[in-house]
Design a protein around this motif. Structure first.
Motif, PDB file in Angstrom:
ATOM      1  N   UNK A 305       0.826  -1.192   0.000  1.00  0.00           N
ATOM      2  CA  UNK A 305       0.000   0.000   0.000  1.00  0.00           C
ATOM      3  C   UNK A 305       0.868   1.251   0.000  1.00  0.00           C
ATOM      4  N   UNK A 306       0.454   2.260  -0.741  1.00  0.00           N
ATOM      5  CA  UNK A 306       1.264   3.463  -0.917  1.00  0.00           C
ATOM      6  C   UNK A 306       0.503   4.663  -0.357  1.00  0.00           C
ATOM      7  N   UNK A 307       1.078   5.359   0.584  1.00  0.00           N
ATOM      8  CA  UNK A 307       0.456   6.550   1.129  1.00  0.00           C
ATOM      9  C   UNK A 307       1.067   7.792   0.482  1.00  0.00           C
ATOM     10  N   UNK A 308       0.249   8.572  -0.209  1.00  0.00           N
ATOM     11  CA  UNK A 308       0.750   9.755  -0.909  1.00  0.00           C
ATOM     12  C   UNK A 308       1.391  10.740   0.058  1.00  0.00           C
ATOM     13  N   UNK A 309       0.851  10.820   1.267  1.00  0.00           N
ATOM     14  CA  UNK A 309       1.294  11.843   2.204  1.00  0.00           C
ATOM     15  C   UNK A 309       2.752  11.692   2.608  1.00  0.00           C
ATOM     16  N   UNK A 310       3.229  10.445   2.680  1.00  0.00           N
ATOM     17  CA  UNK A 310       4.586  10.225   3.184  1.00  0.00           C
ATOM     18  C   UNK A 310       5.535   9.669   2.133  1.00  0.00           C
ATOM     19  N   UNK A 311       5.052   9.495   0.897  1.00  0.00           N
ATOM     20  CA  UNK A 311       5.880   8.823  -0.087  1.00  0.00           C
ATOM     21  C   UNK A 311       7.164   9.580  -0.403  1.00  0.00           C
ATOM     22  N   UNK A 312       7.151  10.920  -0.269  1.00  0.00           N
ATOM     23  CA  UNK A 312       8.342  11.690  -0.609  1.00  0.00           C
ATOM     24  C   UNK A 312       9.432  11.574   0.451  1.00  0.00           C
ATOM     25  N   UNK A 313       9.061  11.078   1.619  1.00  0.00           N
ATOM     26  CA  UNK A 313      10.051  10.919   2.683  1.00  0.00           C
ATOM     27  C   UNK A 313      10.797   9.592   2.589  1.00  0.00           C
ATOM     28  N   UNK A 314      10.236   8.660   1.830  1.00  0.00           N
ATOM     29  CA  UNK A 314      10.865   7.353   1.850  1.00  0.00           C
ATOM     30  C   UNK A 314      10.558   6.545   0.604  1.00  0.00           C
ATOM     31  N   UNK A 315      10.824   5.245   0.699  1.00  0.00           N
ATOM     32  CA  UNK A 315      10.617   4.325  -0.416  1.00  0.00           C
ATOM     33  C   UNK A 315       9.728   3.185   0.057  1.00  0.00           C
ATOM     34  N   UNK A 316       8.695   2.884  -0.723  1.00  0.00           N
ATOM     35  CA  UNK A 316       7.783   1.787  -0.415  1.00  0.00           C
ATOM     36  C   UNK A 316       7.971   0.700  -1.463  1.00  0.00           C
ATOM     37  N   UNK A 317       8.240  -0.526  -1.022  1.00  0.00           N
ATOM     38  CA  UNK A 317       8.467  -1.630  -1.950  1.00  0.00           C
ATOM     39  C   UNK A 317       7.529  -2.771  -1.608  1.00  0.00           C
ATOM     40  N   UNK A 318       7.252  -3.618  -2.605  1.00  0.00           N
ATOM     41  CA  UNK A 318       6.375  -4.768  -2.395  1.00  0.00           C
ATOM     42  C   UNK A 318       7.059  -5.820  -1.531  1.00  0.00           C
ATOM     43  N   UNK A 319       8.331  -6.055  -1.771  1.00  0.00           N
ATOM     44  CA  UNK A 319       9.101  -7.013  -0.974  1.00  0.00           C
ATOM     45  C   UNK A 319      10.572  -6.615  -1.008  1.00  0.00           C
ATOM     46  N   UNK A 320      11.223  -6.642   0.121  1.00  0.00           N
ATOM     47  CA  UNK A 320      12.609  -6.188   0.213  1.00  0.00           C
ATOM     48  C   UNK A 320      13.526  -7.327   0.630  1.00  0.00           C
ATOM     49  N   UNK A 321      14.802  -7.294   0.207  1.00  0.00           N
ATOM     50  CA  UNK A 321      15.780  -8.290   0.672  1.00  0.00           C
ATOM     51  C   UNK A 321      16.174  -7.970   2.106  1.00  0.00           C
ATOM     52  N   UNK A 322      15.415  -8.497   3.048  1.00  0.00           N
ATOM     53  CA  UNK A 322      15.509  -8.068   4.441  1.00  0.00           C
ATOM     54  C   UNK A 322      16.905  -8.153   5.015  1.00  0.00           C
ATOM     55  N   UNK A 323      17.590  -9.267   4.799  1.00  0.00           N
ATOM     56  CA  UNK A 323      18.920  -9.421   5.370  1.00  0.00           C
ATOM     57  C   UNK A 323      19.902  -8.410   4.767  1.00  0.00           C
ATOM     58  N   UNK A 324      19.758  -8.154   3.466  1.00  0.00           N
ATOM     59  CA  UNK A 324      20.623  -7.174   2.810  1.00  0.00           C
ATOM     60  C   UNK A 324      20.344  -5.768   3.330  1.00  0.00           C
ATOM     61  N   UNK A 325      19.066  -5.462   3.536  1.00  0.00           N
ATOM     62  CA  UNK A 325      18.705  -4.139   4.049  1.00  0.00           C
ATOM     63  C   UNK A 325      19.250  -3.948   5.458  1.00  0.00           C
ATOM     64  N   UNK A 326      19.053  -4.942   6.329  1.00  0.00           N
ATOM     65  CA  UNK A 326      19.494  -4.810   7.717  1.00  0.00           C
ATOM     66  C   UNK A 326      21.006  -4.709   7.840  1.00  0.00           C
ATOM     67  N   UNK A 327      21.728  -5.248   6.864  1.00  0.00           N
ATOM     68  CA  UNK A 327      23.191  -5.168   6.889  1.00  0.00           C
ATOM     69  C   UNK A 327      23.697  -3.838   6.343  1.00  0.00           C
ATOM     70  N   UNK A 328      22.824  -3.023   5.762  1.00  0.00           N
ATOM     71  CA  UNK A 328      23.254  -1.776   5.139  1.00  0.00           C
ATOM     72  C   UNK A 328      23.565  -0.724   6.207  1.00  0.00           C
ATOM     73  N   UNK A 329      24.677  -0.004   6.098  1.00  0.00           N
ATOM     74  CA  UNK A 329      25.072   0.956   7.143  1.00  0.00           C
ATOM     75  C   UNK A 329      24.125   2.134   7.309  1.00  0.00           C
ATOM     76  N   UNK A 330      23.265   2.403   6.324  1.00  0.00           N
ATOM     77  CA  UNK A 330      22.360   3.555   6.447  1.00  0.00           C
ATOM     78  C   UNK A 330      21.173   3.275   7.365  1.00  0.00           C
ATOM     79  N   UNK A 331      20.912   1.999   7.675  1.00  0.00           N
ATOM     80  CA  UNK A 331      19.743   1.644   8.483  1.00  0.00           C
ATOM     81  C   UNK A 331      19.999   1.961   9.952  1.00  0.00           C
TER      82      UNK A 331
END
Length: 439
Positions: A305-331
């Motif tokens: 689900x995509x919320x127009x109000x907050x979409x410019x603050x972030x990224x919404x994806x259907x499915x993410x590579x969770x382990x890869x995301x959690x290992x990323x230094x920006x998280x």
């Protein structure tokens, strides 16, 4: 000539159970022949998700019927669990007998070991996809009934702490791993499944647990035979490039299930999503959306689900590579439903956790995250059960600003990495398991 060992791996038909058992299968497939048995519906998802170069060609996949006719029926957890308990053992026995008949003169086809979903005759091990602490509580059920803590259907009779060992922190009455507050019929079936685990535990040579010893040393101590050893959906790799554009520890990672769990608590109206019934409140949904807007930091939210109000603050994806995301230094932190896989992946990457649990072992995991390991904080509802934007914002900012939580998270990360390194506890346990099969 010695027969090549052949292992059957039979996961419970849910992603949080299939994924870790597939990982275990990949770990042992070089030394031992592995056949993974799924229900037909899960088998189709596994086949669609596996890529040609992911090592799955070393594993044989087999599908059994689950006894149900439609996907609509499979959304009913009580019906699904009862059907699996009824029909799967018979299919398993027929399959083993078929392989045994075909193995005459073929040394490669002799099945010698079975890993089962929390326990189901051959030499076998139970596979436990949750924490060792959850297993310890489950195996303690007969004493809880005897002591008048729960009744014969698993319902807590006292709103009090539950001590099961002087070596473990006491459990809370709402931490019961078979809890399903929205549907007592489902809870009864969960509890029946737990009783089957206890009944079959005497037949298992060991329990393979998706954990590492240093994290749950006290629970391992009181649970004999435990060997801690530290996705079904297509993943959206575009989020990695998006994460690269943000500074270290700046992104809030929001797991879809955490929002689903919170929304379930308000009991206003229903929406079917990903094969489960989710209860949504418009008020609650927008409280959560507003909290992300008010914090003002970038966020990665995997949700359809995509919320127009907050979409410019972030990224919404259907499915993410969770382990890869959690290992990323920006998280910077991880808003999670406290499923054990997500909990362990967050801890292993040193990421602070925001907890939104709902049922089963999720509440127990929250208790350990917040009260024992002190690596995160939980969000709580107001007098009307609504988790307000203020509550979400306050807890996220508190986690981001806590030096204690960050220090504890880094300590957990180092322990997890050490456990899978040369000479580490998880690697040793995996080697011991392979030796056990070969014996």
């Amino acid at each position: 000539m010695a027969k090549l060992k052949h292992v059957l791996c039979i996961p419970f038909p849910a992603q949080g159970h299939v994924t870790p058992l597939l990982k275990l299968s990949h770990c042992v497939a070089n030394a031992i022949k592995v056949t993974v048995v799924n229900t037909e519906s899960v088998h189709a998802q596994v086949m669609a998700a596996n890529q040609p170069d992911d090592g799955s060609n070393r594993i044989n996949f087999v599908a059994f019927p689950d006894g149900l006719e439609t996907d609509e029926e499979r959304k009913d957890w009580a019906k699904l669990l009862e059907s699996i308990l009824r029909v799967m053992p018979g299919h398993l026995q027929k399959f083993i007998e078929k392989v045994k008949r075909q193995s005459k003169g073929n040394e490669d086809e002799h099945i010698s070991f079975v890993t089962l979903p929390k326990g189901w005759v051959l030499k076998r091990a139970g596979f436990w996809a949750a924490s060792v602490s959850a297993l310890a509580l489950t195996l303690h059920i007969p004493k809880l009934i005897e002591g008048g803590v729960i009744d014969n259907e698993g319902i807590a009779l006292k709103n009090d702490v539950i001590p099961i060992s002087k070596d473990l922190p006491s459990y809370k009455s709402d931490d019961l791993t078979w809890s399903f507050p929205e549907d007592l019929a489902v809870q009864k079936v969960f509890f029946k499944w737990m009783l089957a685990i206890i009944h079959n535990s005497t037949h298992s040579t060991s329990y393979l647990c998706n954990s590492f010893h240093e994290l749950e040393a006290l629970a391992c101590k009181i649970t004999p035979g435990v060997l801690p050893r530290g996705s079904l959906w297509n993943e959206d790799s575009t989020c990695s490039n998006w994460l690269d554009q943000h500074p270290p520890q700046s992104v809030i990672y929001v797991l879809k299930k955490s929002f689903q769990n919170i929304l379930k608590m308000t009991k206003r109206f229903y929406e079917s999503t990903f094969g489960s019934t989710t209860i949504f409140s418009p008020e609650q949904f927008y409280e959560l959306a507003h909290s992300l807007e008010q914090i003002g930091q970038p966020f990665l939210w995997f949700h359809g689900t995509f919320l127009q109000r907050v979409k410019n603050h972030g990224k919404v994806v259907q499915w993410a590579p969770k382990e890869e995301v959690l290992a990323h230094p920006s998280v910077a932190c991880f808003f999670t439903h406290c499923g054990w896989n997500s909990t362990l992946e967050g801890l292993s990457n040193g990421v602070p956790l925001i907890c939104g649990p709902y049922f089963a072992d999720q509440r127990l995991n929250r208790s350990f995250i917040c009260d024992v390991w002190r690596v995160g904080l939980g969000v709580d509802g107001d007098e009307n059960g609504v988790i307000t934007r203020h509550e979400v914002r306050t807890k996220i900012l508190a986690v981001l600003g806590s030096d204690e939580i960050k220090t504890n998270c880094q300590r957990m990360k180092e322990m997890a990495r050490k456990s899978v390194s040369e000479g580490g506890s998880s690697l040793k346990n995996l080697e011991s398991f392979i030796d056990l099969i070969k014996a």
